[in-house]
Write a protein that holds these residues in place. Structure first.
Motif, PDB file in Angstrom:
ATOM      1  N   GLU A 177      29.913  33.546  49.817  1.00 58.41           N
ATOM      2  CA  GLU A 177      30.563  34.593  50.605  1.00 58.41           C
ATOM      3  C   GLU A 177      31.517  33.979  51.626  1.00 58.41           C
ATOM      4  O   GLU A 177      32.645  34.457  51.799  1.00 58.41           O
ATOM      5  CB  GLU A 177      29.494  35.425  51.312  1.00 58.41           C
ATOM      6  CG  GLU A 177      30.020  36.607  52.088  1.00 58.41           C
ATOM      7  CD  GLU A 177      28.903  37.364  52.796  1.00 58.41           C
ATOM      8  OE1 GLU A 177      29.240  38.043  53.783  1.00 58.41           O
ATOM      9  OE2 GLU A 177      27.733  37.285  52.384  1.00 58.41           O
ATOM     10  N   GLN A 236      34.653  32.609  49.889  1.00 55.38           N
ATOM     11  CA  GLN A 236      35.605  33.673  49.541  1.00 55.38           C
ATOM     12  C   GLN A 236      36.389  34.146  50.766  1.00 55.38           C
ATOM     13  O   GLN A 236      37.530  34.557  50.652  1.00 55.38           O
ATOM     14  CB  GLN A 236      34.886  34.851  48.890  1.00 55.38           C
ATOM     15  CG  GLN A 236      34.520  34.627  47.454  1.00 55.38           C
ATOM     16  CD  GLN A 236      35.716  34.500  46.519  1.00 55.38           C
ATOM     17  OE1 GLN A 236      35.595  33.885  45.484  1.00 55.38           O
ATOM     18  NE2 GLN A 236      36.853  35.041  46.839  1.00 55.38           N
ATOM     19  N   ARG A 237      35.775  34.073  51.947  1.00 51.64           N
ATOM     20  CA  ARG A 237      36.490  34.448  53.168  1.00 51.64           C
ATOM     21  C   ARG A 237      37.582  33.425  53.494  1.00 51.64           C
ATOM     22  O   ARG A 237      38.656  33.793  53.955  1.00 51.64           O
ATOM     23  CB  ARG A 237      35.526  34.566  54.341  1.00 51.64           C
ATOM     24  CG  ARG A 237      34.621  35.762  54.248  1.00 51.64           C
ATOM     25  CD  ARG A 237      33.747  35.860  55.458  1.00 51.64           C
ATOM     26  NE  ARG A 237      32.743  36.899  55.314  1.00 51.64           N
ATOM     27  CZ  ARG A 237      31.780  37.102  56.196  1.00 51.64           C
ATOM     28  NH1 ARG A 237      31.683  36.353  57.282  1.00 51.64           N
ATOM     29  NH2 ARG A 237      30.905  38.063  56.000  1.00 51.64           N
TER      30      ARG A 237
END
Length: 72
Positions: A11, A14-15
């Motif tokens: 996560e 992906q940021r």
């Protein structure tokens, strides 16, 4: 400073790399960590395993401290 919660490495990757595939984003984030010797040492001190999937709040905080907030 807002409280930081536990987050998955994928996560966070992906940021940092929103235009990349999940696999590519993970590879790129691992590369950034590997190239940042201070961050790498801090994560080692916090008992971070290189292929660990979940980050503790302290791991997450260290990455943000050394790499900055995603999207900056």
């Amino acid at each position: 400073m807002p409280k930081i919660k536990a987050i998955y490495m994928s996560e966070l990757a992906q940021r940092y790399f929103p235009r990349s595939t999940p696999r590519s984003a993970m590879s790129q984030l691992h590369r950034w960590i590997d190239l940042n010797t201070d961050l790498k040492q801090r994560l080692k001190d916090l008992h971070f395993a290189p292929r660990q999937r979940a980050l503790t709040p302290l791991h997450h905080e260290a990455i943000l401290f050394y790499l900055g907030e995603p999207g900056e």
